[in-house]
Enzyme design. Sequence first.
Site, PDB file in Angstrom:
ATOM      1  N   TYR A   1       0.860  -0.832  -0.022  1.00 16.62           N
ATOM      2  CA  TYR A   1       0.152  -0.154  -0.250  1.00 16.62           C
ATOM      3  C   TYR A   1       1.160   1.509   0.145  1.00 16.62           C
ATOM      4  CZ  TYR A   1      -3.079   3.572   2.264  1.00 16.62           C
ATOM      5  OH  TYR A   1      -3.752   4.807   1.585  1.00 16.62           O
TER       6      TYR A   1
ATOM      7  N   GLU B   1      -3.565   7.652  -3.509  1.00 20.01           N
ATOM      8  CA  GLU B   1      -3.844   6.367  -3.285  1.00 20.01           C
ATOM      9  C   GLU B   1      -3.418   5.101  -3.575  1.00 20.01           C
ATOM     10  OE1 GLU B   1      -7.562   4.504  -1.025  1.00 20.01           O
ATOM     11  OE2 GLU B   1      -6.265   4.399   0.735  1.00 20.01           O
TER      12      GLU B   1
END
Lengths: 403, 291
Positions: A125, A213
Amino acid sequence: MNIHEYQAKEILKSYGVRVQTGVVVDDASKAQEAAKKLNAETGTEWFVVKAQIHAGGRGKGKVQETGSNGVVLAKSLDEVPEKAKNILGGTLVTHQTGEEGKKVNKVLIAEDVYYPGASEPKEYYLSILLDRSKSCNVIMASTEGGMDIEDVAANTPEKIVKEWIDPAIGLQGFQARKIAFALGLEGNAFKEMVKFIFSLYKAYEGSDSSMFEINPVLKTSDDKILAVDAKVNIDDNALYRHKDIQELRDLSEEDPAEVEAGKSGLSYVKLDGNVGCMVNGAGLAMATMDIIKLSGGEPANFLDVGGGANAETVEAGFRIILKDPNVKAILINIFGGIVRCDRVANGVVEAYKKIGNIDIPIIVRLQGTNAEEGAKIIEESGLKVASAILLKDAAAKVKEVLS
Amino acid sequence: MSVLVNKNSKVIVQGFTGSEGTFHAGQMIEYGTNVVGGVTPGKGGQTHLDKPVFNTVQDAVDQAGADVSIIFVPPAFAADAIMEAADAGIKVIIAVTEGIPTKDMVTAKEYIKDKDVVLVGPNCPGVITPEEAKVGIMPGFVFKKGRIGIVSKSGTLTYEAADQVVKAGLGVSTAIGIGGDPIIGTSTKQAVQLLMEDDETDAIVMIGEIGGNYEAEAARWIQSQGNPKPVVGFIAGQTAPKGKRMGHAGAIIGGADDTAAAKMKIMEECGLHVVASPADIGETMKKALGK
């Protein structure tokens, strides 16, 4: 401004960020051709069909009409059209769309990047965003790729690493290395990740984004690092210097009432309650919604008419609020500073008469410059409009009409 | 001593000759603010509203002794205007401009960090010390003189609070509109601290909104100081839908202090007088002062 995954990937690519390659289509009949093109370009034999909507959770989300997930795998060229057909035109419901879901107008046919090889593919991530409290950007990374980062933060906060970027010197090599080491990478994958982070930060700065993101970032079985998904939010205030990004705006993703309000210079957000409101200033608008709740109602909307409350904006506001069948009353709350209350009152009366048959109670609270004159105009208009000057009187009147 | 601006402030207006600058400079002069001139690059040497126009802030500082600047420059050039004012030695910069790109503000805030200057805003209504100086766009007549300080993120809600404080038989010492942008010069805590240290302020109204952690930070600081003056607090947005502005990652940085409920709870725990209804600000202040 939010943009689609395929658009975000185009931006990333233009800054040298490696992304999962794909071709976007708006019609299932074009899906196979797109897949063929992709096969020629990348050699991929499996294809991922991904719904393009402005919401996360697509993989687990379901298309109401067909039961298909929002992201599916096609294990041959022939499977692609059918899989695309089951998503395109459907209504995708995910944990972020609300139960009404979102219509899917486009799908991205993407290469399969989880192919087997020398090492196991692994997901990570990465995000970049503004840390308001430190007035600088922060890069967040985690080994828990593919997971909802809020859950990671709640359950295993130690698995999130953060690097704050000094605005004066920008991202430094040691910071990118720290992140890549914290993710447990080594060898070529480590070098690739450092490069990935640098390109990503350049893309973030260059596009005037307020959030990136990338979840997941993938280390492939042959140690490449690439963005499998990309969620990008652009700073609205900076759009004037990015004409190309402005064109990426997809109005079909936005609430039609909110878009219409925007055209009249109003800031509107639809909510589920029964009392509409029209206010000048965002803070006072939120406070007015709170008053409605405390008076026993539920706010039907947020509506900020901004600095120029006049007959036109009030009329536009009325028309937008009245479209919502749940609205049982409307509270107008204007604190006149530069705007004079008598002019706002005249605007309300004019708009009311122009629209004609408004059959729900309206409470007009005018305070500030020429408040008394404003109240007098409302009272003498002969309309079914109650007026108030004090905020607590307005609250009492809302209570009265709801009971 | 009043806070940030007073009758001795020598105020200049950046973006003086534009429509916004002209209108509000006129209002400020009418209020009695000591406006010593304005800055519009290329129009130096002219006279506007009977005041001198300068090409640069430095000229305004050197020739008119300016120490406070209010900025109405359009968003694309506003961060540059802030840095110019700081470079020229202005002590208090009030940025009214709405819509400045966040990246520009990150740069401007970094630039002024080590300089002897206070930035208020951007996207704020300004600062007013009643009967002394109005350096902002607020309706001056609402702010009657008294001993209650006001700190607020929002414009019209500041006027609402001031009006209630005045109607409760109290009045305003200084009201500071800090602005609601992601990057602002003066935080809630810093503004509260100025008012806590001000001997003309007996109590404070602190108004916040959902998002960020400024109010929680301010509340904890107030408690750490032993709650020297009563503070009445309100957070707008108890009914606002979650996550409308920022995505997932933002919610993490904001932390658990982000919602109205969470902020109000922290404020209460820190000994503030928290009101659920914005209509109760004035009356609650009266009670907090034992009046």
